[in-house]
Design an enzyme around this catalytic site. Structure first.
Site, PDB file in Angstrom:
ATOM      1  N   THR A   1       0.831  -1.204   0.000  1.00 46.15           N
ATOM      2  CA  THR A   1       0.000   0.000   0.000  1.00 46.15           C
ATOM      3  C   THR A   1       0.869   1.259   0.000  1.00 46.15           C
ATOM      4  O   THR A   1       1.841   1.350   0.732  1.00 46.15           O
ATOM      5  CB  THR A   1      -0.927   0.000   1.226  1.00 46.15           C
ATOM      6  OG1 THR A   1      -1.708  -1.196   1.209  1.00 46.15           O
ATOM      7  CG2 THR A   1      -1.854   1.197   1.228  1.00 46.15           C
TER       8      THR A   1
ATOM      9  N   GLU B   1      -3.139 -14.631   1.116  1.00 46.25           N
ATOM     10  CA  GLU B   1      -3.630 -13.699   2.131  1.00 46.25           C
ATOM     11  C   GLU B   1      -5.154 -13.708   2.215  1.00 46.25           C
ATOM     12  O   GLU B   1      -5.727 -13.568   3.288  1.00 46.25           O
ATOM     13  CB  GLU B   1      -3.139 -12.291   1.810  1.00 46.25           C
ATOM     14  CG  GLU B   1      -3.568 -11.236   2.806  1.00 46.25           C
ATOM     15  CD  GLU B   1      -3.025  -9.870   2.440  1.00 46.25           C
ATOM     16  OE1 GLU B   1      -2.425  -9.244   3.322  1.00 46.25           O
ATOM     17  OE2 GLU B   1      -3.199  -9.431   1.290  1.00 46.25           O
TER      18      GLU B   1
END
Length: 195
Positions: free
Chosen positions: A37, A151
């Site tokens: 991110t 994930e």
């Protein structure tokens, strides 16, 4: 924590990278942070601004990653960066598994109301050897997809988010010193609250 990175290294890493990285990750000897991110683009991996420019056999990485980390400091960083700015989206990213202590890396705590332990990682001209590139130079999108698949649950089970914290709490409850559980020791209680 690094089981996500371990899966991607198993699929995309060289034999040398597997030998070097997998055992320390899977035995919990090292802590890994995922640097995906970014401040201005969020988690849109196809719009990354962090750059990895080739310099001989090395890459020079410059950029920022945000909302990174966990309760423990990192030994290794799993970083995506644009390796070919002229290539089409999804074919322009490299995936790097690099030491967290390289010169040019700075880490700042974020003062968030929730999600304590999150950081901003800045990379300013970080020299990264090609040996830390996982997969080919522009296969980072594919490598990242492996990480994200794991994930997001493709492993077939729901992983407990804070298993380390749970394990430490259980250890202090079960371990007796001086006739009482460690969890009843004020010094241990204070240390657990602070960390």
């Amino acid at each position: 924590r690094g089981e996500l990175q371990a899966g991607s290294i198993m699929v995309h890493g060289s034999d040398e990278q597997k030998k070097r990285f997998l055992k320390p990750i899977l035995t919990g000897e090292v802590v890994c942070w995922q640097l995906f991110t970014e401040p201005e683009v969020g988690s849109d991996l196809a719009s990354l601004r962090t750059r990895a420019e080739k310099d001989g056999d090395d890459f020079i990485i410059t950029g920022q990653k945000i909302f990174v980390g966990d309760s423990f400091d990192a030994d290794w960083l799993w970083c995506l960066a644009v390796t070919d700015p002229d290539a089409p989206r999804h074919q322009n990213i490299g995936a790097f598994f690099m030491p967290a202590n390289l010169p040019g890396i700075s880490i700042a705590n974020l003062n968030l109301v929730v999600q304590r332990g999150k950081r901003l990682v800045s990379m300013d001209g970080v020299r990264v050897s090609r040996e830390y590139l996982i997969g080919e130079e522009t296969q980072g999108w594919r490598v990242a997809q492996t990480t994200l698949e794991l994930e997001h649950g493709a492993a077939g089970f729901l992983a407990e988010r804070d298993s380390t914290v749970r394990d430490v709490i259980e250890y202090t409850k079960e371990t007796v010193r001086n006739g009482k559980p460690l969890s009843k020791d004020p010094f241990v209680q204070q240390a657990m609250v602070e960390n």
